[in-house]
Design a protein around this motif. Structure first.
Motif, PDB file in Angstrom:
ATOM      1  N   TYR A 126     -16.879  28.932 -33.883  1.00  0.00           N
ATOM      2  CA  TYR A 126     -15.736  29.072 -34.976  1.00  0.00           C
ATOM      3  C   TYR A 126     -14.336  28.878 -34.211  1.00  0.00           C
ATOM      4  O   TYR A 126     -14.129  30.438 -33.437  1.00  0.00           O
ATOM      5  CB  TYR A 126     -15.471  29.600 -35.985  1.00  0.00           C
ATOM      6  N   HIS A 127     -13.259  27.806 -34.256  1.00  0.00           N
ATOM      7  CA  HIS A 127     -11.641  28.454 -33.466  1.00  0.00           C
ATOM      8  C   HIS A 127     -11.095  27.735 -34.778  1.00  0.00           C
ATOM      9  O   HIS A 127     -11.546  26.936 -35.766  1.00  0.00           O
ATOM     10  CB  HIS A 127     -11.461  27.407 -32.312  1.00  0.00           C
ATOM     11  N   SER A 128      -9.630  28.105 -33.824  1.00  0.00           N
ATOM     12  CA  SER A 128      -8.702  27.619 -34.843  1.00  0.00           C
ATOM     13  C   SER A 128      -7.594  27.604 -33.895  1.00  0.00           C
ATOM     14  O   SER A 128      -7.181  27.707 -33.207  1.00  0.00           O
ATOM     15  CB  SER A 128      -7.682  28.617 -35.733  1.00  0.00           C
ATOM     16  N   SER A 129      -6.502  26.081 -34.230  1.00  0.00           N
ATOM     17  CA  SER A 129      -6.728  25.222 -34.784  1.00  0.00           C
ATOM     18  C   SER A 129      -7.002  24.137 -34.433  1.00  0.00           C
ATOM     19  O   SER A 129      -6.781  23.317 -33.516  1.00  0.00           O
ATOM     20  CB  SER A 129      -5.096  25.883 -35.833  1.00  0.00           C
ATOM     21  N   HIS A 175     -14.140  33.757 -29.773  1.00  0.00           N
ATOM     22  CA  HIS A 175     -13.787  33.452 -28.698  1.00  0.00           C
ATOM     23  C   HIS A 175     -12.531  34.060 -28.344  1.00  0.00           C
ATOM     24  O   HIS A 175     -12.535  34.528 -26.902  1.00  0.00           O
ATOM     25  CB  HIS A 175     -14.677  32.258 -28.277  1.00  0.00           C
ATOM     26  N   HIS A 176     -11.623  32.751 -28.826  1.00  0.00           N
ATOM     27  CA  HIS A 176     -10.177  33.243 -28.612  1.00  0.00           C
ATOM     28  C   HIS A 176      -9.619  34.697 -29.045  1.00  0.00           C
ATOM     29  O   HIS A 176     -10.245  34.292 -31.020  1.00  0.00           O
ATOM     30  CB  HIS A 176      -9.553  32.018 -28.620  1.00  0.00           C
ATOM     31  N   ALA A 177      -9.123  35.157 -28.685  1.00  0.00           N
ATOM     32  CA  ALA A 177      -8.243  36.283 -29.721  1.00  0.00           C
ATOM     33  C   ALA A 177      -7.403  36.124 -30.636  1.00  0.00           C
ATOM     34  O   ALA A 177      -7.885  36.379 -31.409  1.00  0.00           O
ATOM     35  CB  ALA A 177      -7.268  37.116 -28.555  1.00  0.00           C
ATOM     36  N   ARG A 178      -6.324  35.492 -30.509  1.00  0.00           N
ATOM     37  CA  ARG A 178      -5.397  35.322 -31.648  1.00  0.00           C
ATOM     38  C   ARG A 178      -6.642  34.595 -32.868  1.00  0.00           C
ATOM     39  O   ARG A 178      -5.853  34.277 -34.001  1.00  0.00           O
ATOM     40  CB  ARG A 178      -4.039  34.750 -31.443  1.00  0.00           C
ATOM     41  N   GLU A 179      -7.357  33.559 -32.935  1.00  0.00           N
ATOM     42  CA  GLU A 179      -7.908  33.074 -33.839  1.00  0.00           C
ATOM     43  C   GLU A 179      -9.027  33.849 -34.865  1.00  0.00           C
ATOM     44  O   GLU A 179     -10.260  33.179 -34.955  1.00  0.00           O
ATOM     45  CB  GLU A 179      -8.737  32.241 -32.615  1.00  0.00           C
ATOM     46  N   TRP A 180      -8.760  35.396 -34.641  1.00  0.00           N
ATOM     47  CA  TRP A 180      -9.193  36.071 -35.242  1.00  0.00           C
ATOM     48  C   TRP A 180      -9.181  35.631 -36.647  1.00  0.00           C
ATOM     49  O   TRP A 180     -10.459  35.615 -37.172  1.00  0.00           O
ATOM     50  CB  TRP A 180      -8.695  37.359 -34.963  1.00  0.00           C
ATOM     51  N   TRP A 196      -1.816  35.825 -27.639  1.00  0.00           N
ATOM     52  CA  TRP A 196      -3.506  36.220 -26.561  1.00  0.00           C
ATOM     53  C   TRP A 196      -4.142  35.428 -27.286  1.00  0.00           C
ATOM     54  O   TRP A 196      -5.434  35.664 -28.410  1.00  0.00           O
ATOM     55  CB  TRP A 196      -2.886  36.851 -26.278  1.00  0.00           C
ATOM     56  N   LYS A 197      -5.084  34.529 -25.837  1.00  0.00           N
ATOM     57  CA  LYS A 197      -6.140  34.131 -26.420  1.00  0.00           C
ATOM     58  C   LYS A 197      -7.597  34.266 -25.544  1.00  0.00           C
ATOM     59  O   LYS A 197      -8.627  34.235 -25.881  1.00  0.00           O
ATOM     60  CB  LYS A 197      -6.681  32.308 -26.433  1.00  0.00           C
ATOM     61  N   ALA A 198      -7.809  35.223 -24.503  1.00  0.00           N
ATOM     62  CA  ALA A 198      -8.289  35.981 -23.488  1.00  0.00           C
ATOM     63  C   ALA A 198      -8.855  37.175 -23.812  1.00  0.00           C
ATOM     64  O   ALA A 198      -8.565  37.569 -24.799  1.00  0.00           O
ATOM     65  CB  ALA A 198      -7.872  35.851 -21.755  1.00  0.00           C
TER      66      ALA A 198
HETATM   67 ZN    ZN Z   1     -10.268  28.565 -29.495  1.00  0.00          ZN
END
Ligand code: ZN
Length: 307
Positions: A202-205, A62-67, A141-143
Protein backbone atom coordinates in the motif's frame (compact mmCIF):
# COMPACT_ATOMS: atom_id res chain seq x y z
CA UNK A 1 -14.36 -3.85 23.13
CA UNK A 2 -12.22 -1.01 21.86
CA UNK A 3 -13.15 0.30 18.42
CA UNK A 4 -10.58 1.52 15.96
CA UNK A 5 -10.28 5.27 15.54
CA UNK A 6 -8.91 6.21 12.11
CA UNK A 7 -9.57 9.90 12.55
CA UNK A 8 -6.15 11.01 13.82
CA UNK A 9 -2.52 11.29 12.85
CA UNK A 10 -1.75 7.60 13.15
CA UNK A 11 1.64 7.30 14.82
CA UNK A 12 4.02 4.48 15.66
CA UNK A 13 2.77 4.75 19.26
CA UNK A 14 -0.84 4.35 18.09
CA UNK A 15 0.22 1.28 16.14
CA UNK A 16 2.00 -0.32 19.09
CA UNK A 17 -0.92 0.38 21.43
CA UNK A 18 -3.54 -0.95 19.03
CA UNK A 19 -1.66 -4.10 18.09
CA UNK A 20 -0.79 -4.92 21.71
CA UNK A 21 -4.42 -4.42 22.63
CA UNK A 22 -5.55 -6.79 19.87
CA UNK A 23 -2.94 -9.41 20.73
CA UNK A 24 -4.17 -9.39 24.34
CA UNK A 25 -7.85 -9.19 23.55
CA UNK A 26 -7.81 -11.84 20.83
CA UNK A 27 -5.17 -14.21 22.13
CA UNK A 28 -6.24 -17.12 19.96
CA UNK A 29 -6.84 -15.17 16.78
CA UNK A 30 -3.94 -12.74 16.57
CA UNK A 31 -0.25 -13.42 16.35
CA UNK A 32 1.90 -10.35 16.87
CA UNK A 33 5.57 -10.51 15.93
CA UNK A 34 8.50 -8.16 15.73
CA UNK A 35 10.16 -9.00 12.44
CA UNK A 36 13.02 -6.53 12.72
CA UNK A 37 14.07 -3.11 13.92
CA UNK A 38 14.39 0.21 12.16
CA UNK A 39 17.64 2.18 12.08
CA UNK A 40 16.58 3.96 15.30
CA UNK A 41 15.52 0.62 16.82
CA UNK A 42 11.77 0.95 16.51
CA UNK A 43 10.01 -2.38 16.15
CA UNK A 44 8.79 -3.46 12.74
CA UNK A 45 5.58 -5.17 13.72
CA UNK A 46 3.72 -7.90 11.89
CA UNK A 47 0.32 -9.40 12.64
CA UNK A 48 -1.05 -12.71 11.47
CA UNK A 49 -4.73 -13.60 11.43
CA UNK A 50 -6.02 -16.93 10.15
CA UNK A 51 -4.69 -20.45 9.88
CA UNK A 52 -5.24 -21.21 6.21
CA UNK A 53 -2.40 -22.32 4.00
CA UNK A 54 -2.95 -19.62 1.40
CA UNK A 55 -1.09 -16.54 2.56
CA UNK A 56 -1.92 -12.93 1.76
CA UNK A 57 0.62 -10.30 2.79
CA UNK A 58 -0.28 -6.60 3.07
CA UNK A 59 2.15 -3.91 4.08
CA UNK A 60 2.11 -0.15 4.26
CA UNK A 61 4.20 2.94 4.90
CA UNK A 62 7.43 2.07 3.10
CA UNK A 63 7.20 5.80 2.46
CA UNK A 64 7.05 7.98 5.55
CA UNK A 65 4.47 10.57 4.57
CA UNK A 66 2.17 7.83 3.28
CA UNK A 67 1.27 6.80 6.83
CA UNK A 68 -2.45 6.74 6.06
CA UNK A 69 -1.75 3.32 4.54
CA UNK A 70 -0.98 2.16 8.11
CA UNK A 71 -4.33 3.51 9.28
CA UNK A 72 -6.06 1.56 6.53
CA UNK A 73 -4.30 -1.72 7.32
CA UNK A 74 -4.96 -1.51 11.06
CA UNK A 75 -8.57 -0.69 10.27
CA UNK A 76 -8.67 -3.92 8.20
CA UNK A 77 -7.26 -5.88 11.15
CA UNK A 78 -9.91 -4.51 13.53
CA UNK A 79 -12.65 -5.20 10.98
CA UNK A 80 -11.64 -8.83 10.48
CA UNK A 81 -11.76 -9.34 14.25
CA UNK A 82 -14.79 -7.25 15.17
CA UNK A 83 -17.03 -6.18 12.32
CA UNK A 84 -20.16 -8.27 11.91
CA UNK A 85 -21.23 -6.84 8.57
CA UNK A 86 -20.33 -8.18 5.15
CA UNK A 87 -17.63 -8.77 3.95
CA UNK A 88 -15.78 -8.95 7.27
CA UNK A 89 -17.99 -11.56 8.89
CA UNK A 90 -17.63 -13.81 5.85
CA UNK A 91 -13.88 -13.55 6.09
CA UNK A 92 -13.90 -14.23 9.83
CA UNK A 93 -16.41 -17.05 9.91
CA UNK A 94 -15.83 -18.86 6.65
CA UNK A 95 -12.40 -18.15 5.32
CA UNK A 96 -9.78 -17.93 8.04
CA UNK A 97 -9.22 -21.69 7.90
CA UNK A 98 -8.44 -21.42 4.21
CA UNK A 99 -6.42 -18.22 4.09
CA UNK A 100 -4.07 -16.40 6.44
CA UNK A 101 -3.47 -12.68 6.41
CA UNK A 102 -0.14 -11.19 7.36
CA UNK A 103 0.01 -7.46 7.89
CA UNK A 104 3.10 -5.28 8.23
CA UNK A 105 1.29 -1.98 8.73
CA UNK A 106 4.31 0.30 9.14
CA UNK A 107 7.52 -0.73 7.38
CA UNK A 108 9.19 2.63 8.05
CA UNK A 109 8.45 3.66 11.65
CA UNK A 110 11.39 6.09 11.86
CA UNK A 111 10.33 7.92 8.70
CA UNK A 112 6.69 8.07 9.81
CA UNK A 113 7.73 9.48 13.19
CA UNK A 114 9.91 12.05 11.48
CA UNK A 115 7.12 13.08 9.09
CA UNK A 116 4.61 13.39 11.94
CA UNK A 117 6.68 14.78 14.79
CA UNK A 118 9.68 16.42 13.20
CA UNK A 119 13.23 16.30 14.49
CA UNK A 120 12.54 16.08 18.24
CA UNK A 121 12.98 12.38 18.69
CA UNK A 122 16.06 11.96 16.47
CA UNK A 123 19.66 12.13 17.58
CA UNK A 124 20.86 12.76 14.01
CA UNK A 125 18.75 15.94 13.79
CA UNK A 126 21.46 18.09 12.27
CA UNK A 127 22.11 15.68 9.43
CA UNK A 128 18.40 15.22 8.79
CA UNK A 129 17.99 18.98 8.61
CA UNK A 130 20.71 19.18 5.99
CA UNK A 131 19.12 16.40 3.92
CA UNK A 132 15.80 18.26 4.18
CA UNK A 133 17.46 21.31 2.63
CA UNK A 134 17.42 23.22 5.89
CA UNK A 135 13.68 23.02 6.41
CA UNK A 136 12.25 21.90 9.76
CA UNK A 137 9.04 20.89 8.00
CA UNK A 138 9.34 17.12 7.56
CA UNK A 139 5.68 16.41 6.77
CA UNK A 140 6.57 15.54 3.15
CA UNK A 141 9.46 13.19 4.04
CA UNK A 142 9.41 9.79 2.30
CA UNK A 143 12.70 8.10 3.20
CA UNK A 144 13.87 6.43 6.40
CA UNK A 145 16.04 8.37 8.84
CA UNK A 146 19.19 7.64 6.84
CA UNK A 147 17.67 9.40 3.86
CA UNK A 148 17.14 6.18 1.87
CA UNK A 149 13.97 5.58 -0.12
CA UNK A 150 12.87 2.14 1.08
CA UNK A 151 10.96 1.36 -2.07
CA UNK A 152 14.11 1.73 -4.15
CA UNK A 153 16.06 -0.80 -2.11
CA UNK A 154 14.95 -4.20 -3.42
CA UNK A 155 17.44 -6.06 -5.56
CA UNK A 156 15.40 -6.35 -8.76
CA UNK A 157 17.03 -4.11 -11.38
CA UNK A 158 18.42 -1.99 -8.59
CA UNK A 159 21.51 -1.12 -10.63
CA UNK A 160 19.47 0.41 -13.41
CA UNK A 161 17.42 2.75 -11.20
CA UNK A 162 18.49 6.22 -12.14
CA UNK A 163 21.02 7.37 -9.59
CA UNK A 164 19.63 10.73 -8.71
CA UNK A 165 19.79 11.90 -6.04
CA UNK A 166 23.11 10.21 -5.39
CA UNK A 167 23.19 11.08 -1.69
CA UNK A 168 20.68 10.79 1.19
CA UNK A 169 17.55 12.81 0.67
CA UNK A 170 13.91 13.15 1.71
CA UNK A 171 12.98 10.89 -1.20
CA UNK A 172 14.27 8.85 -4.14
CA UNK A 173 17.79 8.10 -2.91
CA UNK A 174 18.18 4.37 -3.65
CA UNK A 175 21.01 3.80 -1.17
CA UNK A 176 24.60 2.81 -1.82
CA UNK A 177 23.61 -0.81 -2.36
CA UNK A 178 20.37 -2.81 -2.40
CA UNK A 179 19.01 -4.12 0.92
CA UNK A 180 21.30 -1.83 2.89
CA UNK A 181 18.48 -0.67 5.17
CA UNK A 182 17.26 -2.78 8.10
CA UNK A 183 13.58 -2.04 7.40
CA UNK A 184 13.85 -3.52 3.92
CA UNK A 185 15.96 -6.43 5.16
CA UNK A 186 13.18 -7.25 7.63
CA UNK A 187 10.51 -7.40 4.91
CA UNK A 188 12.80 -9.24 2.50
CA UNK A 189 13.69 -12.00 4.96
CA UNK A 190 10.12 -12.22 6.18
CA UNK A 191 8.91 -12.90 2.64
CA UNK A 192 11.72 -15.34 1.82
CA UNK A 193 10.81 -17.53 4.80
CA UNK A 194 7.17 -17.85 3.79
CA UNK A 195 5.22 -19.12 0.87
CA UNK A 196 3.23 -15.98 0.14
CA UNK A 197 0.52 -16.28 -2.48
CA UNK A 198 -0.45 -12.64 -2.97
CA UNK A 199 1.37 -9.52 -1.78
CA UNK A 200 -0.09 -6.04 -1.52
CA UNK A 201 2.08 -2.97 -1.09
CA UNK A 202 0.00 0.00 0.00
CA UNK A 203 1.16 3.45 -1.02
CA UNK A 204 -0.40 6.85 -1.61
CA UNK A 205 -1.27 8.63 -3.78
CA UNK A 206 -2.76 8.48 -7.27
CA UNK A 207 -5.65 5.97 -7.17
CA UNK A 208 -3.64 3.55 -9.26
CA UNK A 209 -2.62 -0.08 -9.18
CA UNK A 210 0.76 -1.31 -10.42
CA UNK A 211 0.58 -4.98 -11.20
CA UNK A 212 3.02 -6.40 -13.74
CA UNK A 213 6.37 -4.69 -13.91
CA UNK A 214 8.46 -6.43 -16.59
CA UNK A 215 6.74 -9.82 -16.52
CA UNK A 216 6.14 -11.27 -19.92
CA UNK A 217 2.78 -11.16 -21.62
CA UNK A 218 1.89 -14.76 -20.94
CA UNK A 219 2.42 -14.69 -17.19
CA UNK A 220 0.90 -11.25 -16.87
CA UNK A 221 -2.23 -12.06 -18.84
CA UNK A 222 -2.88 -15.55 -17.51
CA UNK A 223 -1.82 -15.34 -13.91
CA UNK A 224 -2.08 -11.72 -12.95
CA UNK A 225 -4.71 -9.94 -15.00
CA UNK A 226 -7.87 -11.57 -13.58
CA UNK A 227 -7.08 -10.52 -10.01
CA UNK A 228 -5.69 -7.16 -11.15
CA UNK A 229 -8.95 -6.39 -12.92
CA UNK A 230 -11.03 -7.55 -9.97
CA UNK A 231 -9.07 -5.16 -7.74
CA UNK A 232 -9.42 -2.31 -10.22
CA UNK A 233 -13.18 -2.97 -10.32
CA UNK A 234 -13.67 -2.98 -6.60
CA UNK A 235 -11.46 0.04 -5.85
CA UNK A 236 -12.27 2.10 -8.91
CA UNK A 237 -8.51 2.65 -9.30
CA UNK A 238 -6.73 2.54 -12.63
CA UNK A 239 -4.48 -0.37 -13.67
CA UNK A 240 -1.12 0.99 -14.76
CA UNK A 241 0.67 -0.63 -17.63
CA UNK A 242 4.41 -0.44 -17.26
CA UNK A 243 6.25 2.17 -19.26
CA UNK A 244 8.87 0.92 -21.72
CA UNK A 245 11.51 1.28 -19.12
CA UNK A 246 10.03 0.95 -15.63
CA UNK A 247 12.46 1.70 -12.84
CA UNK A 248 13.00 -1.22 -10.50
CA UNK A 249 13.92 -1.57 -6.88
CA UNK A 250 10.37 -1.59 -5.52
CA UNK A 251 8.88 -4.33 -3.38
CA UNK A 252 6.31 -5.27 -6.02
CA UNK A 253 8.94 -5.33 -8.79
CA UNK A 254 10.99 -7.74 -6.70
CA UNK A 255 8.11 -9.95 -5.59
CA UNK A 256 6.65 -10.29 -9.09
CA UNK A 257 10.00 -11.01 -10.69
CA UNK A 258 11.15 -13.46 -8.03
CA UNK A 259 7.97 -15.42 -7.31
CA UNK A 260 5.84 -14.79 -10.41
CA UNK A 261 2.79 -14.60 -8.18
CA UNK A 262 0.34 -11.74 -7.95
CA UNK A 263 1.61 -8.61 -6.28
CA UNK A 264 0.11 -5.16 -6.43
CA UNK A 265 1.13 -1.69 -5.46
CA UNK A 266 -2.11 0.02 -4.57
CA UNK A 267 -1.92 3.81 -4.48
CA UNK A 268 -4.74 5.11 -2.32
CA UNK A 269 -6.16 8.62 -2.52
CA UNK A 270 -6.25 11.18 -5.30
CA UNK A 271 -2.91 12.84 -6.03
CA UNK A 272 -2.24 15.27 -3.23
CA UNK A 273 1.32 16.30 -4.03
CA UNK A 274 4.30 15.87 -1.69
CA UNK A 275 2.36 15.81 1.56
CA UNK A 276 0.44 13.32 3.70
CA UNK A 277 -3.06 12.42 2.57
CA UNK A 278 -5.46 14.77 4.43
CA UNK A 279 -7.55 13.01 7.08
CA UNK A 280 -10.84 14.04 5.53
CA UNK A 281 -10.13 11.73 2.57
CA UNK A 282 -9.94 8.64 4.76
CA UNK A 283 -13.61 7.74 4.57
CA UNK A 284 -13.65 7.55 0.78
CA UNK A 285 -10.33 5.67 0.81
CA UNK A 286 -11.70 3.09 3.19
CA UNK A 287 -14.81 2.67 1.07
CA UNK A 288 -12.75 2.20 -2.09
CA UNK A 289 -10.57 -0.45 -0.42
CA UNK A 290 -13.15 -2.19 1.73
CA UNK A 291 -13.41 -5.24 -0.54
CA UNK A 292 -9.72 -5.62 -1.39
CA UNK A 293 -9.00 -8.41 1.11
CA UNK A 294 -12.29 -10.10 0.33
CA UNK A 295 -11.55 -10.02 -3.40
CA UNK A 296 -8.09 -11.53 -2.97
CA UNK A 297 -9.23 -14.22 -0.54
CA UNK A 298 -12.12 -15.18 -2.78
CA UNK A 299 -9.75 -15.42 -5.73
CA UNK A 300 -7.42 -17.77 -3.85
CA UNK A 301 -10.23 -19.93 -2.49
CA UNK A 302 -11.86 -20.26 -5.90
CA UNK A 303 -8.52 -21.17 -7.47
CA UNK A 304 -7.99 -23.80 -4.82
CA UNK A 305 -11.34 -25.41 -5.61
CA UNK A 306 -10.57 -25.34 -9.34
CA UNK A 307 -7.32 -27.26 -8.83
ZN1 ZN B 1 4.94 5.42 -1.86
Amino acid sequence: MMKFNPDRTYSFECLKDDLSYLATQYVNEVRLETIGYSVAKREILAVKIGTGEKIILCHGAHHAREWMTTTLLVDFIFRILQDNSWPWLTIRKDWLKLVSFWFIPMVNPDGVTLAQEGLNSFDNAETLLKWNKGSTDFTGWKANNRGVDLNRQYPTDWKSIDGSPSTPSSSHFKGYKPLSEPEVQAVYHFVKKRNIDVAIAYHSSGEEIFWRYRLNEEIAEKQLRPLAEALADTTGYRLINPSDNPSGGGFTDWFLTTYKKPSFTIEIAPSVGPQPVPLHLYKQIFQANELVLYTIAEHLIRKRMDN
